[in-house]
Design a protein around this motif. Structure first.
Motif, PDB file in Angstrom:
ATOM      1  N   LEU A 165       0.850  -1.191   0.000  1.00 15.88           N
ATOM      2  CA  LEU A 165       0.000   0.000   0.000  1.00 15.88           C
ATOM      3  C   LEU A 165       0.884   1.239   0.000  1.00 15.88           C
ATOM      4  O   LEU A 165       1.812   1.341   0.785  1.00 15.88           O
ATOM      5  CB  LEU A 165      -0.919  -0.001   1.223  1.00 15.88           C
ATOM      6  CG  LEU A 165      -1.946   1.122   1.262  1.00 15.88           C
ATOM      7  CD1 LEU A 165      -2.937   0.979   0.128  1.00 15.88           C
ATOM      8  CD2 LEU A 165      -2.672   1.128   2.592  1.00 15.88           C
ATOM      9  N   HIS A 166       0.596   2.140  -0.908  1.00  8.73           N
ATOM     10  CA  HIS A 166       1.440   3.323  -1.055  1.00  8.73           C
ATOM     11  C   HIS A 166       0.674   4.585  -0.696  1.00  8.73           C
ATOM     12  O   HIS A 166      -0.535   4.643  -0.840  1.00  8.73           O
ATOM     13  CB  HIS A 166       1.927   3.449  -2.500  1.00  8.73           C
ATOM     14  CG  HIS A 166       2.917   2.400  -2.884  1.00  8.73           C
ATOM     15  ND1 HIS A 166       4.211   2.419  -2.426  1.00  8.73           N
ATOM     16  CD2 HIS A 166       2.798   1.307  -3.665  1.00  8.73           C
ATOM     17  CE1 HIS A 166       4.851   1.383  -2.926  1.00  8.73           C
ATOM     18  NE2 HIS A 166       4.017   0.684  -3.682  1.00  8.73           N
TER      19      HIS A 166
ATOM     20  N   GLU B 151      -7.805   0.164  -8.035  1.00  6.08           N
ATOM     21  CA  GLU B 151      -8.633   0.839  -9.037  1.00  6.08           C
ATOM     22  C   GLU B 151      -7.866   1.969  -9.709  1.00  6.08           C
ATOM     23  O   GLU B 151      -7.924   2.145 -10.923  1.00  6.08           O
ATOM     24  CB  GLU B 151      -9.873   1.436  -8.368  1.00  6.08           C
ATOM     25  CG  GLU B 151     -10.982   0.449  -8.148  1.00  6.08           C
ATOM     26  CD  GLU B 151     -12.057   1.045  -7.248  1.00  6.08           C
ATOM     27  OE1 GLU B 151     -11.987   2.258  -6.958  1.00  6.08           O
ATOM     28  OE2 GLU B 151     -12.954   0.301  -6.851  1.00  6.08           O
ATOM     29  N   ALA B 152      -7.154   2.734  -8.882  1.00  2.36           N
ATOM     30  CA  ALA B 152      -6.414   3.870  -9.432  1.00  2.36           C
ATOM     31  C   ALA B 152      -5.352   3.384 -10.401  1.00  2.36           C
ATOM     32  O   ALA B 152      -5.180   3.945 -11.486  1.00  2.36           O
ATOM     33  CB  ALA B 152      -5.783   4.683  -8.316  1.00  2.36           C
ATOM     34  N   ALA B 153      -4.647   2.292 -10.037  1.00  5.85           N
ATOM     35  CA  ALA B 153      -3.589   1.779 -10.901  1.00  5.85           C
ATOM     36  C   ALA B 153      -4.183   1.286 -12.219  1.00  5.85           C
ATOM     37  O   ALA B 153      -3.643   1.539 -13.297  1.00  5.85           O
ATOM     38  CB  ALA B 153      -2.839   0.662 -10.200  1.00  5.85           C
ATOM     39  N   THR B 154      -5.329   0.589 -12.129  1.00  8.25           N
ATOM     40  CA  THR B 154      -5.966   0.088 -13.348  1.00  8.25           C
ATOM     41  C   THR B 154      -6.389   1.245 -14.239  1.00  8.25           C
ATOM     42  O   THR B 154      -6.166   1.245 -15.449  1.00  8.25           O
ATOM     43  CB  THR B 154      -7.196  -0.768 -12.988  1.00  8.25           C
ATOM     44  OG1 THR B 154      -6.808  -1.688 -11.972  1.00  8.25           O
ATOM     45  CG2 THR B 154      -7.704  -1.515 -14.189  1.00  8.25           C
ATOM     46  N   PHE B 155      -7.004   2.254 -13.620  1.00  6.29           N
ATOM     47  CA  PHE B 155      -7.441   3.427 -14.363  1.00  6.29           C
ATOM     48  C   PHE B 155      -6.237   4.089 -15.036  1.00  6.29           C
ATOM     49  O   PHE B 155      -6.259   4.403 -16.233  1.00  6.29           O
ATOM     50  CB  PHE B 155      -8.123   4.399 -13.396  1.00  6.29           C
ATOM     51  CG  PHE B 155      -8.730   5.606 -14.046  1.00  6.29           C
ATOM     52  CD1 PHE B 155      -9.333   5.527 -15.291  1.00  6.29           C
ATOM     53  CD2 PHE B 155      -8.715   6.835 -13.397  1.00  6.29           C
ATOM     54  CE1 PHE B 155      -9.902   6.645 -15.882  1.00  6.29           C
ATOM     55  CE2 PHE B 155      -9.283   7.962 -13.988  1.00  6.29           C
ATOM     56  CZ  PHE B 155      -9.876   7.867 -15.229  1.00  6.29           C
TER      57      PHE B 155
ATOM     58  N   GLY C 263      -3.118  -8.693  -4.162  1.00  9.98           N
ATOM     59  CA  GLY C 263      -4.110  -7.646  -3.954  1.00  9.98           C
ATOM     60  C   GLY C 263      -3.703  -6.282  -4.447  1.00  9.98           C
ATOM     61  O   GLY C 263      -4.488  -5.343  -4.421  1.00  9.98           O
TER      62      GLY C 263
ATOM     63  N   PRO D 261      -0.748   8.016  -1.695  1.00 12.73           N
ATOM     64  CA  PRO D 261      -1.602   8.569  -0.654  1.00 12.73           C
ATOM     65  C   PRO D 261      -2.870   7.748  -0.445  1.00 12.73           C
ATOM     66  O   PRO D 261      -3.874   8.295  -0.019  1.00 12.73           O
ATOM     67  CB  PRO D 261      -1.955   9.924  -1.253  1.00 12.73           C
ATOM     68  CG  PRO D 261      -2.044   9.644  -2.719  1.00 12.73           C
ATOM     69  CD  PRO D 261      -1.120   8.495  -3.017  1.00 12.73           C
ATOM     70  N   PHE D 262      -2.810   6.447  -0.728  1.00 10.87           N
ATOM     71  CA  PHE D 262      -4.031   5.646  -0.657  1.00 10.87           C
ATOM     72  C   PHE D 262      -4.263   5.110   0.742  1.00 10.87           C
ATOM     73  O   PHE D 262      -3.321   4.818   1.478  1.00 10.87           O
ATOM     74  CB  PHE D 262      -3.973   4.496  -1.652  1.00 10.87           C
ATOM     75  CG  PHE D 262      -3.981   4.977  -3.069  1.00 10.87           C
ATOM     76  CD1 PHE D 262      -5.172   5.312  -3.682  1.00 10.87           C
ATOM     77  CD2 PHE D 262      -2.793   5.141  -3.762  1.00 10.87           C
ATOM     78  CE1 PHE D 262      -5.192   5.782  -4.976  1.00 10.87           C
ATOM     79  CE2 PHE D 262      -2.799   5.607  -5.052  1.00 10.87           C
ATOM     80  CZ  PHE D 262      -3.997   5.930  -5.662  1.00 10.87           C
ATOM     81  N   ALA D 263      -5.546   4.974   1.077  1.00  7.16           N
ATOM     82  CA  ALA D 263      -5.899   4.471   2.397  1.00  7.16           C
ATOM     83  C   ALA D 263      -6.174   2.972   2.352  1.00  7.16           C
ATOM     84  O   ALA D 263      -5.947   2.275   3.330  1.00  7.16           O
ATOM     85  CB  ALA D 263      -7.113   5.219   2.935  1.00  7.16           C
TER      86      ALA D 263
ATOM     87  N   ARG E 291      -8.840   0.638  -3.420  1.00 10.81           N
ATOM     88  CA  ARG E 291      -8.835   1.963  -4.009  1.00 10.81           C
ATOM     89  C   ARG E 291      -7.563   2.162  -4.842  1.00 10.81           C
ATOM     90  O   ARG E 291      -7.590   2.672  -5.956  1.00 10.81           O
ATOM     91  CB  ARG E 291      -8.887   2.991  -2.869  1.00 10.81           C
ATOM     92  CG  ARG E 291      -9.165   4.379  -3.326  1.00 10.81           C
ATOM     93  CD  ARG E 291     -10.663   4.632  -3.335  1.00 10.81           C
ATOM     94  NE  ARG E 291     -10.947   5.991  -3.744  1.00 10.81           N
ATOM     95  CZ  ARG E 291     -11.858   6.312  -4.643  1.00 10.81           C
ATOM     96  NH1 ARG E 291     -12.565   5.360  -5.214  1.00 10.81           N
ATOM     97  NH2 ARG E 291     -12.084   7.556  -4.957  1.00 10.81           N
TER      98      ARG E 291
END
Lengths: 309, 566, 208, 113
Positions: C5-6, C17-21, C178, C8-10, C14
Motif C-alpha cells: 500500500l502506497h 482501481e487507481a492503478a488500473t485506471f 491484492g 496517498p491511498f488508504a 482503491r
C-alpha cells in the motif's frame, strides 16, 4: 512608414472589405469587454456604495443563454461570410494564362507558356487571370504576394495552384512565406504587372534577346548573383571582377585556375570547390539554369575581367 | 507503508507538523522527493531557467530585427534562435508552467488530498522533463537546430544539417513527462477528492487541470509519433514522408497539428482556471455561471482536437478540408467567448480590490479577448491565406500564449506565493511589474498585427525597408517587457528573506488549500477537510466582504495566526 | 500495515482501481501513438494500392503467422498469470510469467531472423538492392520497419518487465497480492498483443 | 485475502479455451487472405482482427469488470484515433487530382549531413 499594403488584385479588394468588417467587429467586442471590465471594476470597487444584490439564478441563466446564442450566431455568420468569398474565388477561369513556377532553396523560377523563363521575378499582364502551377524541388516553400492577398505553399512531390487577376500595374513583393532554411528571408522576388501591350512586348523580346554576354549580364542580376557577389553586398561572397583566368585558393588548400569549367562548376555545384575564406553558403543552381544560361553567365564573367583590365 | 498507520496522525488540537520545506534540507531530500509540493518547486526552478534561455533568444531576435538587413547575427544563427525560442518556450516553459508547477502544488491541496495518486510517477515526470531539456540544450551547445519548432518535413528530415535528431528526441522525452503528468492528474482527480467534494463542487482551477490533462494525454502521443517518424527518417532513411518516394509532407503536418493545436489549449486552459480563482477571490463574488464555465472548458478541451487543419489552409490540403476545418474553428469560438463574458459577469456586484494577482487577471481578460478575436481572422480561409505565416500569426499566438498563459501564470504565482513560501511579497513592486508587463506586452506585439497585415513574413532574418518602423516599435516594447519579466524574480526572491509571514489565508480565499498552514505540512492537512458547500462561497456569512479591508487589517489578523515559522 | 500500500491511498482496493485506471489511460495514449503510424500506412495504401499489394506479398507470411500465434499464446499465459496471482497461487503465477516471457522471447528471436532475411533481400527503403519498382512499395517497407520496430521495442520492454517481475516474485520481493500489479503488467502485455493483431493482417496478408 | 483451494486448473482451462478460439480466428484470417474475393479481404482481415482484439480485451484485459471511468479511457482513445483518421482523410481523400510535377522530376538534393 505604416502604410496599408498595395491592393493589386480582384481578391485583394474583397479581402480588404472582409478584413475591415472583422476589424470593426473585433474592435466592438474588445470595447464591449473592456467597458464591462472597467465599469464593473470602478463601480464595484471595494468601499463603493454600489447596490450589490444577488444575481438570481434565473437571470444569470438567461444572460448565459443569450450570449452563447449570440456568439454562436456570430461565429456562423462569419463562417458563411468568409467561406462564400473563398468558394467564389476557388476555381480559376478556364481561359486563365498558365505559368509554371519552380521553387528551390532559395530562388523562384517561372516558365511562361511561350517557354520564356525568368528567375526571381514574374511578369504578368494586367486584368487577365493568371494561374500558377507550382512545384518545389526540395523543401516546402510558400508563394506569397501581399499585394494580391494570396499565398500558397509549394510542396515537393505535388503540384499546387494559385490564381489571380491583377488590377494595378507596378512591381510588388514576392516572399517565400514557409520557412525553408538558411536563405529563407532572401528568397524574394518581384511580381511585375504590365499592361497587355507591354507584357506582349516583354514576352516577345524574352527568348534569346541579344548576345550571350547580354543574356549573362541580365541573368547575373535576375538570378540573384549580384545580390551576393556585388562588391557592395552585405553578404560575404567573393568579388568576381577580374576573376577569369586567375588562380584561386580553395578552402582545402588547393589552388585552381578560374577557367570556364571552374566557373560553371561553381554555379552548378557550389559546395565542391569553395574559395578559401568564404562559407559554403552559395545556393545550388543546377536545375534552375539551363546550359545556355550558364554559358551566358560565364561569358559575362569573362567580360568583367576585360573591363577591369 | 500507510499514512494512517503513522502514530498520532490526524488528531485535532495537536500542534501543526513542520512545513514541507523543513522536512529535509539535503540535496537528496529534494532530488528524490515524492512530495508534490517539492516537485512543484523543482519544476518552478526548471521553467525559470528555461524561460530565461528562451527569453534571451527572443531578445536577440528582436535586436536583430531593429534594422532591415541582417547585421547583428548571421541568417543561420537567427534561424537557430527562433527555433530554440519556440522549442524551449513551448515545451519547456508553457506546457509545464501552470499544470506541472502551480497545478502540482495546488491540485492535491485544492481537493483535500495528501498527494497526487502516483507520487513516484510525478517525480519521474520531472526527470523526463529534465532529460528532454538536457538533450535540447545539448543540441544547442553543439550548434543548434534550425527547423523551427514545427519540424516540418522534408526540411527537418532530409535537408536540415543541424542537430534535429537530438532536439526532436529531447521534445519526445519531455512529451512522456507531459503524458505522465496528465495521467497522474486524471487519476488524482478521480480518486483523491476528499469527502463531500463532488464534481460540481470542484474549484474551476481543478476543472481546468482535468481538462488540460485530457488534452495532454490524448494529444501528446501524436507529437511523439510525428517526431519519432522524423527521427527514424533521419537515422535510418525510412522515407516515411519523402516526396521522392511518393511520400506526402502534408501528412506530417496533420499528425503534428493533431498535437500542436490542442497543445495551444494545454497552454491556455490552466490559465482559465487560475483566472477564475483569482477573479472570484478579489471580486468577492461567486463565479458567474459555474456550470457553463465547466462545460466550456471541457468543450474547448475536446473541440480543440477538431480544428487543427486551420494551420494548413495554404499547405496544399484540399478545399473540402479547408471548409470543414474553418467551420469547426469558428465553432470553438463559442465556448471561449462564454468564458470571457462570464468573467466580466463575475465582476458585477463584487467588492473588488486590485492586488497584483487581480491586475494580472484583469489584464488577462483583455489580452485573451484580443488574442481570441484574432483567432476568428485565422479561422476564415480567405483572411488566413493572407495573414498566415506572417507576423499577424506571430502576434496572434503571442497574445494567447504570452498575453494569456504567461499573464495567468504570474497571476497564479502571485496568488499562491504566500501559500508556497509562507511569505508576502512587496505588493507595490508586484503591481508595478503587472502594469509594466501589460504595457510592454502590447507595445511589443500589437505592432506585429499591423506588420503581418502589411505582409511581413515570419521567420525573416532580414526584411524590406517598409517594415522597419513597426519592427523598431516592437523591439522597444520588448525592452520594456524584458525589464518587467526581470522584476518578479527580484521581489519574490527578496520576500523569502524580508517578506512578512503570510498567515494561512492572506486573501481570505475559499479554496481548501487556504485551510491548511502556509507553507503546508508534508502531508498537507492535519485532518483531511470535509466539504459541504459549493466553491467560491464568497457571499456566505463566514467571509463577509467587509471583513477584507486594507492591508493593515490583514496584518493584524495574521499576527494572531499560530504556528507559522517557515 | 498492508504490504504494497502506497501513499496517498488508504486502502488496497482503491489503490488497485487507481492503478488500473492509470494504465488504461496510458494504453489510450499508446493507441494514439501507434495511431499516427497506422494513419500513415492508411493514407499511402489509399494512394498506392498496387504498390502496397506488391510489397505486402514480399513479407514472410510463415514467420508472421507463427509470431502471431506465439503472441496470442503468450496473452493466454499472461492471463493465467494474473488469475493465478489473484487466486493466491504463487507457483502457478511464477510458471505462467516465465512461460509468457519465453513466448515473448521466441517472438523476438523469430523477428530477428525475419529482419535478417528482409535485409538480405534488400527489402529496406533506400537500399540499392530494393527489388520492387511499383510506386509506394518503398513507402510500404518504410512503414513496415517503423511499425514492427516500434512494436518490437514495446515487446522488449514487456519481456524485460516480465523477467524482472518473475525474479522479484521468486525472491519474495514483490507485493503481488491484492495490489493489482500483475494485472497492470498484464494489461500492457495484452495491449502489445492487440497492436500486433492489427499489424499482422495489414503487413503480412495484403496482396496474397 | 482468501486462498483458492484448487490448484488453478479452472483458470488454465479458461485461458486455454480462449486461446483455442484465438487460434481458430487466426486460421480464418490467414485463410481469408488467400480465399476471399479481393475487395473483401481488407475488411475481412480487419473484422477478424477486431474479433481477436475483442476476445483479448474483454476476457484477458477484463475491461468490463472495471469501473465506468476506466472503461471510458480506451473508448476515448479509440474515438480520437478515429477522429485523427476521419479529419486527415477529409483532406487526403479529396485532394485535387493533378500531375505530381509540371517540370522535370525533382532530383534528390545532395545532403550534407
Amino acid at each position: 512608414m505604416i502604410a496599408p499594403p498595395d491592393a493589386a488584385s480582384v481578391s485583394a479588394d474583397s479581402f480588404d472589405l472582409m478584413f475591415l468588417v472583422m476589424v470593426v467587429f473585433s474592435g466592438f467586442i474588445v470595447l464591449l469587454v473592456a467597458t464591462l471590465v472597467i465599469v464593473f471594476s470602478i463601480r464595484f470597487r471595494s468601499g463603493s456604495r454600489a447596490n450589490r444584490h444577488e444575481v438570481r439564478r434565473l437571470v444569470s441563466r438567461e444572460v448565459e443563454i443569450a450570449w452563447t446564442a449570440a456568439t454562436a450566431f456570430g461565429a456562423m455568420f462569419f463562417f458563411w461570410f468568409a467561406s462564400a468569398h473563398f468558394l467564389r474565388h476557388a476555381a480559376a477561369p478556364v481561359d486563365a494564362m498558365e505559368v509554371h513556377v519552380e521553387a528551390k532553396q532559395w530562388m523562384w523560377k517561372a516558365t511562361h507558356e511561350s517557354g520564356a523563363r525568368e528567375l526571381g521575378s514574374l511578369h504578368v499582364p494586367l486584368g487577365r487571370a493568371t494561374i500558377l502551377y507550382m512545384n518545389s524541388q526540395d523543401v516546402i516553400h510558400s508563394f506569397f504576394v501581399p499585394a494580391f492577398r494570396l499565398k500558397q505553399d509549394v510542396v515537393p512531390g505535388m503540384t499546387t495552384t494559385m490564381w489571380f487577376t491583377p488590377t494595378r500595374t507596378g512591381s510588388f513583393h514576392l516572399f517565400c512565406a514557409e520557412y525553408c532554411g538558411t536563405g529563407h528571408s532572401t528568397m524574394l522576388g518581384e511580381i511585375v504587372v504590365m499592361d497587355e501591350a507591354a507584357f506582349a512586348a516583354w514576352l516577345e523580346a524574352r527568348p534569346g534577346s541579344g548576345s550571350l554576354v547580354d543574356a549573362g549580364r541580365v541573368l547575373f542580376t535576375e538570378a540573384g548573383c549580384a545580390s551576393c557577389h556585388d562588391p557592395a553586398s552585405a553578404v560575404h561572397a567573393p568579388d568576381l571582377r577580374g576573376i577569369y583566368g586567375r588562380p584561386v585558393p580553395l578552402a582545402d588548400g588547393r589552388i585552381v585556375t578560374a577557367d570556364a569549367a571552374y566557373l560553371q562548376d561553381s554555379i552548378l555545384q557550389p559546395d565542391r570547390d569553395v574559395v578559401a575564406g568564404f562559407d559554403p553558403i552559395m545556393p545550388n543552381f543546377s536545375g534552375l539554369l539551363d546550359e545556355d544560361e550558364v554559358a551566358g553567365l560565364v561569358a559575362w564573367l569573362r567580360t568583367l575581367e576585360r573591363d577591369d583590365g | 507503508m500507510t499514512l494512517e498507520a503513522e502514530a498520532g496522525r490526524g488528531r485535532p488540537g495537536q500542534t501543526l507538523p513542520r512545513s514541507y520545506l523543513g522536512a529535509g534540507h539535503s540535496v537528496r531530500s529534494w532530488l528524490l522527493t515524492t512530495d508534490h509540493k517539492r516537485i512543484a518547486l523543482l519544476y518552478l526552478g526548471t521553467i525559470t531557467v528555461f524561460f530565461l534561455i528562451g527569453g534571451s533568444a527572443a531578445t536577440l531576435m528582436r535586436l536583430e530585427l531593429v534594422t532591415p538587413p541582417g547585421e547583428l547575427v548571421s541568417a543561420d544563427t537567427y534561424n537557430r534562435l527562433f527555433t530554440l525560442h519556440g522549442v524551449i518556450m513551448v515545451w519547456f516553459f508553457l506546457v509545464p508552467a501552470v499544470p506541472a508547477t502551480l497545478g502540482n502544488f495546488v491540485l492535491p491541496l485544492a481537493i483535500g488530498a495528501r498527494d497526487v495518486a502516483f507520487p513516484r510517477l510525478n517525480l519521474l515526470s520531472w526527470y523526463l522533463t529534465i532529460a528532454g531539456g538536457v538533450l535540447v540544450l545539448a543540441s544547442l551547445l553543439l550548434g543548434g537546430v534550425d527547423t523551427g519548432w514545427t519540424f516540418y518535413t522534408p526540411y527537418s528530415s532530409l535537408y536540415s544539417n543541424s542537430y534535429v535528431t537530438l532536439a526532436a528526441m529531447g521534445v519526445f522525452v519531455n512529451g512522456f513527462g507531459s503524458i505522465a503528468t496528465g495521467i497522474n492528474f486524471l487519476v488524482t482527480i478521480h480518486t483523491q477528492r476528499t469527502r463531500g467534494l463532488t464534481w460540481m463542487r470542484l474549484p474551476l482551477f481543478v476543472w481546468s487541470l482535468y481538462a488540460v490533462s485530457i488534452v495532454m494525454v490524448l494529444a501528446t502521443p501524436a507529437l511523439a509519433v510525428a517526431l519519432l517518424m522524423v527521427v527514424v527518417e533521419r537515422l535510418f532513411d525510412l522515407g516515411l514522408f519523402d516526396p521522392a518516394r511518393g511520400g506526402d509532407p502534408i501528412l506530417f503536418q496533420h499528425i503534428f497539428w493533431f498535437y500542436s493545436h490542442p497543445a495551444v489549449y494545454i497552454m491556455i486552459l490552466p490559465g482559465f482556471g487560475v483566472i477564475s480563482e483569482v477573479l472570484t477571490c478579489f471580486a468577492r463574488r461567486r463565479i458567474f455561471g459555474y456550470e457553463a464555465m465547466v462545460f466550456a472548458m471541457l468543450a474547448i478541451a475536446i473541440f480543440g482536437f477538431f480544428v487543427w487543419g486551420h494551420h494548413m489552409f495554404v499547405s496544399g490540403q484540399s478545399y473540402y478540408a479547408n471548409l470543414i476545418f474553418s467551420f469547426l474553428s469558428f465553432a470553438i469560438a463559442v465556448p471561449s467567448a462564454i468564458k470571457v463574458f462570464n468573467w466580466s459577469g463575475t465582476l458585477y456586484g463584487g467588492h473588488i480590490t486590485f492586488e497584483a494577482s487581480m491586475l494580472y487577471a484583469l489584464g488577462f481578460i483583455g489580452l485573451f479577448t484580443l488574442g481570441g478575436l484574432t483567432g476568428l481572422f485565422v479561422a476564415s480561409v480567405p483572411i488566413d491565406v493572407h495573414v498566415t505565416d506572417t507576423y499577424f500569426i506571430v502576434a496572434h499566438f503571442h497574445y494567447i500564449m504570452v498575453g494569456g498563459m504567461v499573464t495567468a501564470f504570474f497571476a497564479g504565482l502571485h496568488f499562491w506565493w504566500p501559500k508556497i513560501t509562507g511569505r508576502l511579497y512587496s505588493e507595490s513592486f508586484a503591481r508595478l511589474a503587472a502594469l509594466l508587463m501589460f504595457v510592454g506586452f502590447n507595445f511589443t506585439f500589437f505592432p506585429q498585427f499591423i506588420l503581418g497585415w502589411m505582409g511581413m513574413p515570419r521567420r525573416y532574418w532580414s526584411y524590406p525597408d517598409d517594415f522597419q518602423v513597426l519592427n523598431v516599435a516592437s523591439s522597444l516594447g520588448a525592452v520594456i517587457l524584458a525589464a518587467a519579466y526581470l522584476l518578479p524574480p527580484v521581489y519574490l526572491g527578496l520576500s523569502l528573506w524580508r517578506g512578512k509571514p503570510a498567515g494561512d489565508n492572506p486573501w481570505d480565499a475559499t479554496g481548501l488549500e487556504w485551510t491548511t498552514s502556509s507553507p503546508p505540512p508534508r502531508e498537507n492537512f492535519a485532518v483531511l477537510p470535509v466539504v459541504d458547500t459549493e466553491p467560491y462561497a464568497y457571499h456566505a456569512d463566514r467571509v463577509e466582504p467587509h471583513r477584507r479591508g486594507d492591508a493593515s487589517h490583514r496584518a493584524v489578523s495574521q499576527s494572531s495566526d499560530p504556528g507559522d515559522d517557515a | 500495515m498492508t504490504r504494497g500500500l502506497h501513499e496517498p491511498f488508504a486502502t488496497l482496493p482503491r489503490q488497485r482501481e487507481a492503478a488500473t485506471f492509470g494504465i488504461w489511460i496510458f494504453l489510450a495514449t499508446e493507441m494514439i501513438f501507434f495511431g499516427g503510424l497506422f494513419l500513415g500506412y492508411a493514407v499511402y495504401r489509399h494512394e498506392y494500392p498496387a504498390g502496397f499489394a506488391a510489397a505486402g506479398a514480399r513479407t514472410d507470411i510463415v514467420i508472421g503467422t507463427a509470431n502471431t500465434m506465439l503472441l496470442l499464446t503468450s496473452s493466454a499465459t499472461m492471463a493465467a498469470a494474473v488469475w493465478s496471482g489473484r487466486a493466491g497461487l504463487r507457483g502457478n503465477t511464477l510458471l505462467a510469467l516465465v512461460l509468457t516471457a519465453l513466448l515473448g522471447t521466441g517472438f523476438l528471436v523469430l523477428k530477428a531472423v525475419e529482419y535478417r532475411n528482409d535485409i538480405d533481400e534488400g527489402l529496406v527503403p533506400g537500399s540499392p538492392a530494393f527489388p520492387l519498382s511499383e510506386p509506394g512499395a518503398e513507402l510500404f517497407f518504410g512503414y513496415y520497419w517503423a511499425m514492427t520496430g516500434l512494436h518490437t521495442v514495446h515487446l522488449v520492454i514487456g519481456v524485460g518487465a516480465l523477467g524482472l517481475t518473475a525474479w522479484r516474485l521468486w525472491r519474495g520481493r514483490l507485493a503481488w497480492r491484492g495490489t493489482g500489479f500483475l494485472h497492470v503488467l498484464g494489461l500492457y502485455w495484452h495491449f502489445v498483443d492487440v497492436i500486433w493483431i492489427f499489424l499482422f493482417p495489414l503487413l503480412y496478408l495484403m496482396g496474397r | 485475502m482468501q486462498r483458492d483451494q484448487d490448484d488453478g486448473r479452472g483458470l488454465w482451462l479458461k485461458a486455454g479455451a480462449v486461446w483455442i478460439a484465438l487460434g481458430v480466428v487466426l486460421a480464418a484470417t490467414v485463410a481469408g487472405a488467400y480465399l476471399a474475393p479481393g475487395p473483401l479481404r481488407l475488411p475481412l482481415a480487419l473484422g477478424l482482427g477486431a474479433v481477436k482484439a475483442a476476445l483479448v480485451v474483454v476476457v484477458f484485459m477484463e475491461l468490463f469488470d472495471s469501473r465506468a471511468s476506466t472503461r471510458i479511457a480506451p473508448l476515448v482513445g479509440a474515438l480520437f484515433v478515429a477522429l485523427l483518421f476521419a479529419l486527415s482523410f477529409a483532406d487526403e481523400a479529396t485532394r485535387q487530382e493533378m500531375p505530381r510535377s509540371f517540370a522535370a522530376p525533382p532530383e534528390r538534393a545532395v545532403q550534407d549531413r
